[in-house]
Structure formats: C-alpha cells, structure tokens
Write an enzyme that holds these catalytic residues in place. Structure first.
Site, PDB file in Angstrom:
ATOM      1  N   ARG A  16      11.709   0.599 -13.960  1.00 28.70           N
ATOM      2  CA  ARG A  16      12.555  -0.626 -13.731  1.00 28.70           C
ATOM      3  C   ARG A  16      13.048  -1.253 -14.982  1.00 28.70           C
ATOM      4  NH1 ARG A  16       7.661  -0.669 -10.675  1.00 28.70           N
ATOM      5  NH2 ARG A  16       8.189  -0.320  -8.528  1.00 28.70           N
ATOM      6  N   LYS A  58       5.399  -4.296 -10.902  1.00 30.42           N
ATOM      7  CA  LYS A  58       5.900  -4.907  -9.704  1.00 30.42           C
ATOM      8  C   LYS A  58       4.434  -5.026  -8.896  1.00 30.42           C
ATOM      9  CE  LYS A  58       8.820  -4.677  -5.863  1.00 30.42           C
ATOM     10  NZ  LYS A  58       9.978  -3.981  -5.176  1.00 30.42           N
ATOM     11  N   HIS A  66      19.259  -0.335 -12.367  1.00 30.86           N
ATOM     12  CA  HIS A  66      18.125   0.008 -11.557  1.00 30.86           C
ATOM     13  C   HIS A  66      18.352   1.254 -10.926  1.00 30.86           C
ATOM     14  CE1 HIS A  66      14.852  -0.522  -8.699  1.00 30.86           C
ATOM     15  NE2 HIS A  66      14.499  -1.454  -9.396  1.00 30.86           N
ATOM     16  N   ARG A  76      16.680   4.797 -11.345  1.00 28.32           N
ATOM     17  CA  ARG A  76      15.692   5.449 -10.679  1.00 28.32           C
ATOM     18  C   ARG A  76      16.083   6.237  -9.689  1.00 28.32           C
ATOM     19  NH1 ARG A  76      10.966   2.789 -11.333  1.00 28.32           N
ATOM     20  NH2 ARG A  76      10.391   2.435  -9.270  1.00 28.32           N
ATOM     21  N   HIS A 114       5.519   3.548  -7.691  1.00 32.94           N
ATOM     22  CA  HIS A 114       5.320   3.455  -6.339  1.00 32.94           C
ATOM     23  C   HIS A 114       4.166   3.423  -5.731  1.00 32.94           C
ATOM     24  CE1 HIS A 114       9.974   4.290  -5.524  1.00 32.94           C
ATOM     25  NE2 HIS A 114       9.716   3.221  -5.911  1.00 32.94           N
ATOM     26  N   TYR A 143      -6.928   8.250  -0.509  1.00 36.52           N
ATOM     27  CA  TYR A 143      -7.326   9.582  -1.176  1.00 36.52           C
ATOM     28  C   TYR A 143      -6.146  10.105  -1.878  1.00 36.52           C
ATOM     29  CZ  TYR A 143     -10.730  10.369   2.779  1.00 36.52           C
ATOM     30  OH  TYR A 143     -11.631   9.927   3.195  1.00 36.52           O
TER      31      TYR A 143
END
Length: 398
Positions: free
Chosen positions: A242, A269, A332, A335, A359, A369
């Site tokens: 970012r 974030k 941005h 990404r 993310h 998991y």
C-alpha cells in the site's frame, strides 16, 4: 445492644478488622487502619448480600440507620437495594448528559489508546468534524434520526456520497459507544440504512495489459522529477504494498542483507505485522536511495520537514506528471496489477498471493487453518514479479 455515638467513639482499632453491630443488619466495620465503614447485611432471593452505606463520622449513626431503613423498605417492596443503587447511578449518569463533541473526543481517545494508526485517526477526526457542524453542541441522548439525516444531506448535496456513508457509519459508532457507556439508549443511525444515495463502487485504476505495464515502467525509468519519488514508484511496482505503508517506511524496518522489509502492526491496515521479501531489483533501488539519506529515519521525508513523510498525494501526482490519467493508473493500483498477473500466471498459490498483499482471510474457519506466511514461495514469487516487470519493460523499448 444497639450502638450509640459514645460507644462508636470508644471503639479501638485492632490487628484485624472486626464488626460492631447495631440492629436489623446494620453494623460498623472497624479496620486496623482506623477507618470505620457502615455496612447493611441482608438477604435477597435466598442470598446474603452487603450494602455499603458510607464511612463514619461523615455518615453518623442516625443517617446510617435512615439509609438502612430505606434499604429495608425496598426489600419489603421486592427490590434488591444494591441493584437499585446501581440502577439509580446509571440513571443519574444518563440524565447528566454529554455533548456529541465531548463524546466524540472521548471515543477518538479510546481508539488512540487501542493503537489505531495515526492516519486512520486523522481521517476519523476529519469525518467527526463534519458531524460536529450540526451535532456538536447537542446532548447525545437528544439526537434523533432527522438530526443526523440533515447532517448527512449537507454532505450528499456536495456530491460526496461515499463520505456521507462513512459519516453515518462514524456517527453510529460514536452513538453505540454512548450506549455501551450509559450515555444513550438508542442508535438513530440504524433507521437511516437505505436513506442515502449509494454510489457505484469504483475500483482503483490499474494496468493489466503487459505492454501498458512495460510502458509504465519505462516512464518511471525516465521520470524527471525528484529522484527519491522515482525510486518510490519503482518500489511500489516491485513490492505491491500500500502507498501509505511505503510513504511512512523507516530505515530500521529494512534488512538489505537479509532482503526483508518488516512493517510494524500499527502501520498495517489489518493491525498485524507484515514481512515483505525484497527481490534483488528492490534491494538495488534501496541501496541507491541510501545515497540520498540524510538525518531522517524516513525513506521518503518531506523536503520541507525531514521529520515528516512526503504527502499522501506525492506518488499520484508523479504518475499524473508522467502523463497517466487517474482513470488509468493510481499508486494503489500497482497492487491490483501484481495480483491480476500473479493469479493469471497459474504459478503461485492464491493464498501466497493474498499473504503478499497482506490480505486477511474473511472466512473465520479458513483463517484459523491458514496462518502460514508462505514465506519461501513468496520470496520466489517476489523475484519472479520483479523479473516480469523487467521483461515487460524490455519488450516495449524502442
């Protein structure tokens, strides 16, 4: 025997606390420190309970008995004196009132203590300032749905539909905090769902055509502005992080020998620390950037104040100077470029790509998991992506 004022004055402190009983459950607790505390012992729903009635001599014998009798009357009427005291205090707290501005400040202070990022707090303060124009002096418990709607309509009238939505959400968060802390009983923003104009969601502009990506990289190579800004654009393209994470990056986060960038949780974030593998091209650009380093700990300090980073608009302004429209490319958007091409290549585990982008898995069970960083694969993928950018660049060279 019941207590008397003379008997109370003659009570002596002992090594351990002891009780001096009066009548009907009232007694004085005498502590080794010399303090004397009135207590009323009673039973409610079969359970023995205690009610504090104050300290002697501030609360004298006569007043203590009056307090006891008030409590006994509540018991006769079927109420628990301790619960009624708490209820009364809550009611008094609510009736005291607090303005929206004061509550908003308290809410923002809470977020600050929780470690929210300075940039997040700055944006929230700006959003709150929009609400304060109309709601600031109002008592929170008196704010109604129409008061909030009038506030939102002002922002909508300027065509700022997304801002209006964020404003409703922020006001709602503050009012729910008011409910949790006993200063309000309802959240009027709940009735406003669907009342605002919903803007069509815009995805950040990004290049996905390999030829256009190559042209973009050539343009960055030939950027004639601030050299440090050109290096920042190179790193944005290479690392796919970012813009804010790079803009605020500090030198102590980088280990160039280990080829790793460690971003602390407070700048991420999702409030989790993030580790970024550095391909050889990124390491080379960072070593080049070191030549410009002076006394600032920041990679990209402002030219006006070396203690502060460059502005939020620096990277996008540089892209505009190179001739790329905002509907075509944004800082941005690098990404999305990386994500699209990495997924289309079929070479990499989608989870590794998501981890590279920092993310967080939305599914709670799957997230439990999928805790691994996929580090080895990400190291390989980072170098692959840097080499791909070089290839795209070479393919469009005149």
């Amino acid at each position: 025997m019941p207590l008397s004022d003379v008997a109370i004055r003659n009570l002596k402190s002992r090594e351990k606390p002891y009780k001096a009983s009066d009548s009907h459950g009232l007694y004085l607790l005498v502590n080794p420190t010399g303090s004397r505390l009135w207590r009323f012992k009673y039973r409610f729903n079969g359970k023995e309970k205690l009610l504090a009635l104050g300290s002697y001599p501030l609360v004298g014998l006569k007043l203590a008995r009056e307090k006891r009798d008030d409590a006994r009357l509540l018991l006769v009427e079927g109420y628990d004196p301790a619960a009624e005291r708490k209820r009364r205090k809550r009611q008094e707290f609510l009736e005291k009132g607090i303005s929206f501005s004061d509550l908003a400040k308290e809410y923002l202070d809470k977020l600050k203590r929780e470690g929210r990022a300075p940039q997040t707090l700055k944006k929230l303060e700006w959003i709150v300032s929009l609400a304060e124009a109309r709601l600031g002096d109002m008592e929170v418990k008196e704010i109604e749905t129409q008061d909030i709607l009038a506030c939102l309509r002002v922002v909508e009238a300027e065509g700022k539909f997304e801002t209006a939505g964020r404003l409703r959400s922020t006001i709602g968060a503050i009012l729910r905090y008011a409910i949790a802390t006993g200063r309000a009983t309802t959240d009027p923003t709940q009735a406003l769902k669907g009342a605002l104009i919903s803007p069509r969601k815009k995805h950040r502009s990004a290049l996905t055509d390999k030829r256009e990506i190559g042209e973009m990289m050539l343009a960055i190579d030939g950027y004639s502005g601030e050299p440090k800004t050109a290096i920042a654009l190179q790193l944005l393209a290479l690392l796919a992080q970012r813009p804010g994470e790079l803009r605020l990056a500090c030198w102590d986060e980088f280990d160039l020998d280990e080829a790793t960038w460690r971003i602390p949780a407070e700048r991420m974030k999702m409030r989790r620390p993030h580790r970024v593998p550095l391909p050889s091209q990124a390491v080379a650009w960072l070593r080049e950037l070191e030549r410009f380093r002076q006394k600032s700990d920041l990679l990209f300090p402002s030219t006006r104040n070396w203690k502060k980073p460059v502005s939020e608009n620096t990277f996008n302004q540089a892209i505009r100077r190179m001739g790329f429209d905002k509907d075509k490319v944004t800082a941005h958007g690098f990404r999305a470029t990386f994500s699209t091409l990495a997924n289309e290549s079929g070479k990499w585990n989608p989870d590794a790509i998501e981890r590279a982008l920092a993310h967080v898995e939305g599914n709670d069970v799957r997230r439990a998991y999928a805790r691994g960083e996929h580090w080895d694969e990400r190291v390989e993928m980072a170098q692959w992506w840097a080499d791909e950018l070089d290839l795209y660049r070479e393919q469009v060279k005149p």
